[in-house]
Design an enzyme around this catalytic site. Sequence first.
Site, PDB file in Angstrom:
ATOM      1  N   TRP A 160      40.829  38.435  41.883  1.00 50.23           N
ATOM      2  CA  TRP A 160      40.968  37.885  43.044  1.00 50.23           C
ATOM      3  C   TRP A 160      40.208  37.163  43.455  1.00 50.23           C
ATOM      4  O   TRP A 160      39.322  37.599  44.374  1.00 50.23           O
ATOM      5  CB  TRP A 160      41.537  39.228  44.016  1.00 50.23           C
ATOM      6  CG  TRP A 160      42.636  40.169  43.418  1.00 50.23           C
ATOM      7  CD1 TRP A 160      43.892  39.974  43.541  1.00 50.23           C
ATOM      8  CD2 TRP A 160      42.619  41.480  42.643  1.00 50.23           C
ATOM      9  NE1 TRP A 160      44.808  40.740  43.153  1.00 50.23           N
ATOM     10  CE2 TRP A 160      43.857  41.696  42.208  1.00 50.23           C
ATOM     11  CE3 TRP A 160      41.319  42.136  42.222  1.00 50.23           C
ATOM     12  CZ2 TRP A 160      44.147  42.796  41.528  1.00 50.23           C
ATOM     13  CZ3 TRP A 160      41.848  43.131  41.341  1.00 50.23           C
ATOM     14  CH2 TRP A 160      43.281  43.633  41.167  1.00 50.23           C
ATOM     15  N   HIS A 184      46.744  39.687  47.958  1.00 57.63           N
ATOM     16  CA  HIS A 184      48.093  40.169  47.329  1.00 57.63           C
ATOM     17  C   HIS A 184      48.728  40.766  48.648  1.00 57.63           C
ATOM     18  O   HIS A 184      47.956  41.016  49.551  1.00 57.63           O
ATOM     19  CB  HIS A 184      47.783  41.065  46.232  1.00 57.63           C
ATOM     20  CG  HIS A 184      46.693  41.917  46.252  1.00 57.63           C
ATOM     21  ND1 HIS A 184      46.235  42.801  45.305  1.00 57.63           N
ATOM     22  CD2 HIS A 184      45.982  42.205  47.682  1.00 57.63           C
ATOM     23  CE1 HIS A 184      45.178  43.422  45.704  1.00 57.63           C
ATOM     24  NE2 HIS A 184      44.966  43.206  46.910  1.00 57.63           N
ATOM     25  N   ARG A 210      44.616  32.621  47.526  1.00 59.02           N
ATOM     26  CA  ARG A 210      43.583  32.961  46.475  1.00 59.02           C
ATOM     27  C   ARG A 210      42.612  31.616  46.528  1.00 59.02           C
ATOM     28  O   ARG A 210      43.325  30.255  46.750  1.00 59.02           O
ATOM     29  CB  ARG A 210      44.217  32.959  44.983  1.00 59.02           C
ATOM     30  CG  ARG A 210      45.127  34.027  45.063  1.00 59.02           C
ATOM     31  CD  ARG A 210      44.466  35.423  44.252  1.00 59.02           C
ATOM     32  NE  ARG A 210      45.377  36.497  44.097  1.00 59.02           N
ATOM     33  CZ  ARG A 210      45.944  37.077  43.314  1.00 59.02           C
ATOM     34  NH1 ARG A 210      46.067  36.241  41.997  1.00 59.02           N
ATOM     35  NH2 ARG A 210      46.725  38.217  43.161  1.00 59.02           N
ATOM     36  N   GLN A 224      54.253  37.076  47.567  1.00 59.43           N
ATOM     37  CA  GLN A 224      54.541  38.272  46.783  1.00 59.43           C
ATOM     38  C   GLN A 224      55.221  39.064  47.405  1.00 59.43           C
ATOM     39  O   GLN A 224      55.560  39.180  48.687  1.00 59.43           O
ATOM     40  CB  GLN A 224      53.022  38.771  46.481  1.00 59.43           C
ATOM     41  CG  GLN A 224      52.738  39.359  45.131  1.00 59.43           C
ATOM     42  CD  GLN A 224      51.523  39.767  44.859  1.00 59.43           C
ATOM     43  OE1 GLN A 224      50.785  40.518  45.678  1.00 59.43           O
ATOM     44  NE2 GLN A 224      50.634  39.362  44.045  1.00 59.43           N
ATOM     45  N   VAL A 267      46.172  51.273  40.115  1.00 56.06           N
ATOM     46  CA  VAL A 267      47.187  52.132  39.448  1.00 56.06           C
ATOM     47  C   VAL A 267      46.622  52.687  38.035  1.00 56.06           C
ATOM     48  O   VAL A 267      45.855  52.109  37.554  1.00 56.06           O
ATOM     49  CB  VAL A 267      48.507  51.291  38.711  1.00 56.06           C
ATOM     50  CG1 VAL A 267      49.251  50.755  40.156  1.00 56.06           C
ATOM     51  CG2 VAL A 267      48.127  50.013  38.181  1.00 56.06           C
ATOM     52  N   ALA A 321      53.566  51.714  42.002  1.00 54.42           N
ATOM     53  CA  ALA A 321      53.430  50.636  42.882  1.00 54.42           C
ATOM     54  C   ALA A 321      53.919  49.267  41.938  1.00 54.42           C
ATOM     55  O   ALA A 321      53.681  49.584  40.843  1.00 54.42           O
ATOM     56  CB  ALA A 321      52.330  50.384  43.431  1.00 54.42           C
TER      57      ALA A 321
END
Lengths: 353, 820
Positions: A160, A184, A210, A224, A267, A321
């Site tokens: 990122w 994000h 970004r 997003q 995640v 997610a």
Amino acid sequence: MTEPLPTTDLKQLSEDALSALQVLDTSDPGAVEKWRVEFLGRNGRLTTVLRGLGALPAEQRREAGAAANSLKEQLEQRLEEKRTQTLAAQAARAESLDISLPGRRMRRGRLHPSTQIIREICSAFNEMGFQTVEGPEVEWERYNFDLLNIPRDHPARDKWDTIWIEQPESRRPPDGQRILLRTHTSPMQGRVMERQQPPVRVIVPGKCYRFEATDATHEWQFHQVEGLVVDEGVTFADLKGTLYEFARRIFGANRRVRFRCDFFPFVEPGVDMSIDCFGCDGKGCRICKNSGWIEIMGAGMVHPKVLAAVGYDTARYTGFAFGMGPERIAMLRYGIEDIRHFFSNDLRFLSQF
Amino acid sequence: MKVPLSWMKEYVPVELPAEEIARRLTMAGVEVTGIERTHTWNGIIVGHVRSVRPHPNADRLRLVTVDRGSAGEIEVVCGAPNVAEGQRIAFAGVGADVIDGHTGKASKLKAGKIRGVESPGMVLSEKELGMSGDHEGIVVLDPAAPVGRPLSEVLGETVLDLELSPNRPDCLGVLGVAREVGALVGLGATEPALGYRESGPDAHSLARVTIEAADLCPRYTATVIRGVKVGPSPNWLQDRLRALGERPVNNVVDATNYVMFELGQPLHAFDFDLVAGRHVIVRRARSGEKLATLDGVERTLTDEMLVIADPERAIGLAGVMGGANSEITERTVNVLLESANFHAVNNRKTARGLGLASEATVRFEKGLRAGLAEVGLRRCVGMILEVAGGDAARGVIDEWPGRGNEVNEIFLTQQRVQAVLGVEWPAAQVVNTLRSLGFEPVPALAAAGGQGAAMGDRSASWSVRVPYWRPDITIPEDLCEELARVIGYDQIPQTVVSGRVPRWEPQAGLNLREKVRDALVAAGIQEMISYTATSERNEERVRLSEKTPGHVKLANPLSADWAVMRRTLRENALRTFSDNARTWRGPVAMFEIGKVFLDHGEGLPEEREMVVGVLGGLRSETHWAGEQTRLDFFDAKGAVEAVLEALRVEGAFSPGADSTLAAGRVAAVTSPRAGGLRVGIVGEVDPQVMTAFGIDAGPVAMFELDLEALGKAVDASRSSASPYKPFGRFPASPRDLALLLDDGVPAGEVLRMIERNRLVASASVFDVYRGKGVATGRKSLAVRVVYQAADRTLTSEEVDAAEKSILNALSSQLGAELRK
């Protein structure tokens, strides 16, 4: 003496009446009346013929009478037809429309294509019980990274590239937190979970940024849509089924979906979801770069560290997610070749959607 | 990371096509982004030089007889100085694809006569093979190369290009990828041998290691190899490094690089005789301390950087790059070999701080396991002995202050696997899958693990030992992913999320915004979305009020045009209008709903959602039936009215002022029910502002609405009344009034006054006239007034009376008179 047969008379009469009708101007009531008097009137030729029938034998009389009546009806009908035709022709001359001319449009604007896709995505999830929530675009590092198991100075952050906000030393909070443009929509995971206990089921659309040089496939600003589900008993199988259901709603009921392992720090396990290419049905084409698959979103089971960071009991709760880019979906769906069209606001682009 | 298949197959005898290997790795999370075939020559084979004899007509040329295997021998002309009998060479027959040695262009080889001698083929140089620009001599192959076989089998290589996620530094070694493939295809991988002959004295008697900064160096292993012969590496080693894009240096350095690319553990070799006191010290650099690194650059260090030092000076930048002062050279005889574990974040900061990207940092910054250090050391010693000779010391020096800090064992239950993945896999399948990846699951008694005991179930549970090469596995969920990705994500069922649906919370702002969006689209206005950053200079053009709060500034903007976050949507709207006016023939009517960013001096800035619309140009693209008029103030006002109507908000328009808009052509929009709250503004853009945006044809109408204020207006309207009123069933009586008024009296005032009469259902202006027949400074206003009562049909006397009372009021309060 030989009487002319009434049938012969009738035939002659019919011919005369029809030829007179042909040239008759039916829009002139006088002329019509004159024609009617001459052929069908009380002293007209048809009556004359009928009158002459009395001299005939009964059988012939009956026959000729029927023929004369039928002729009368026929002539009256033809007169009516002629009248209608004339009216139509007149109307046509006076009021005809060139229906090929363009219509007078009720002007209507259009939604930006990103808005359209975001709405589609959100409503697909709303129908599955997800509530739409939104968050700030200028965000604390804590929500954008720290709470998401992306520690400072960790190479995981390299994914990122970040635009930071100028923050004079005096404005740094005691914990040294920095401010950034969110990279994000995931910061809303922490924000949502901090303010409520499970069950959580939200969908989060919004702008992200970004630090990235722009070209046909890269933009420094983009949208997003993030999703988050947390509760007891939420499993990877639920993640798969829910995202599959979403893909069917957005991309069509017959789409195939592929889940493969991928890495995102927040995640575990991590997932990359692809659909079979709608350009070629998975055979391989330019859209899918010959792979037959198109990557649509990243997803995964919420990392226990993320749950623990907001004080959730990780032994009790699990969740999943996911996140996706509406511009990417629009580009794939409409064959848009350059992502920079989205925010250039050229009407030649926007007016097409 | 590049993985040559021939190298990988050394550990795992996989025979699948490269594409299939790539697919399986990708599905399992080790993404292969490309498959490169380094050399795919057409018509070029391995030849054997049988004999070499002089060319009859040229001193520098020779006639070479080449054995082509089953195709037999053939004689060709060759000009290379290094051709010799017995060599294995690359041979191209007629029709082969080669690169022309002089022009550098690809061509098909043709038979030809060279100085009078027929030459039906060619012995090739690197340049002619397209491998490099080297045309000095022919390529000499390994003496064992099979004669007659395609050259691609000997020199060709298939390389997988991996795009690795930062959690998998183990796959930054070919062996790591081989282990993955082994698990995925069910073959297992062979680990390289770690044993070697320890022919020297005890390592501890030769050298000493002291770690002063244990926080930055959890482990340091080292040993000494004496009597090495430094020189070029053997071909196979050089080839392997080249296949990865690495330049071979010398056999000792190449061996360290080889082991790094094999195992993922970076190593460093020091010239042991240049290490003062034979004592290695791992310490923080002194602030301002200087060190010339191997790349010849002198670096100034900070006290946050870790160095390898001897008692006198720094000799290397720990885990980043060695120092020039202890470099391995041709004169080196004794080698001190280091294989250590360094702190990931510190290593990364040091490398970034110095702008020094190295293969070592690429690995250390991801956090390696300390256990890998010793394995790397032992593997590399064996490799150095093989390619450079020498005597290895007995044992290794192993300083390990961080011992015990890593997660080595994870408690896993079958129940947890099911809770995370939603699938029940048999215990045997779980065990076998974990083993295939190098994990060691040991059945755990329920009593042994507190968690398992608490669950009180009979599900299997294990204590799983994590292999030394996996730093990314620390919790049970990590093991769940391992199971899922090896067994296959497609082996997990799909169930739509069920269970509790969360309590619904109202989202007034969001709903309001979407209603506004829809209303504007329905009003014929196109939605736009612009960049939220701008520059102060660009923003100045809309002349925002000086009271506007400060800018949110970007610390690292992508360009000067995007240096601050916008405080208004107006600038983008006008810029967009200007751009489109040049390319679009129809009307330009656009709106944006988005955030503006206002810095109030502390915390996060305020993000306020605004609506801006801009309208101008011809009302329609030339229409056959249309009169051509331009969009103006009243179109923008109409758009605002459409929004208010959609929201059922009563709005009031009163003369206003705004620095972007032209004086006298501005209306403030307020909500009477919300106590006169200002919800927005509508007007025509000031000509100077238009000029600043390069807009030459006016008018350009603009409106701006504040969504938060609109929301308050909606709330105020909602609480006041239902939109429903019983509609009149008794006939209405319309009457027209022609009124003469002073020019300055607003029509809105007149209508409001008329509508105050309780018998009036509605009043609307249908004509405004100034000119002949009307005195200067006066205007004629034609108004249609509709009279109606809810409970009866009005008599004409009643209407007359009402009209009279209206006229009286208009006359006394607004100076209106009935036009005769």
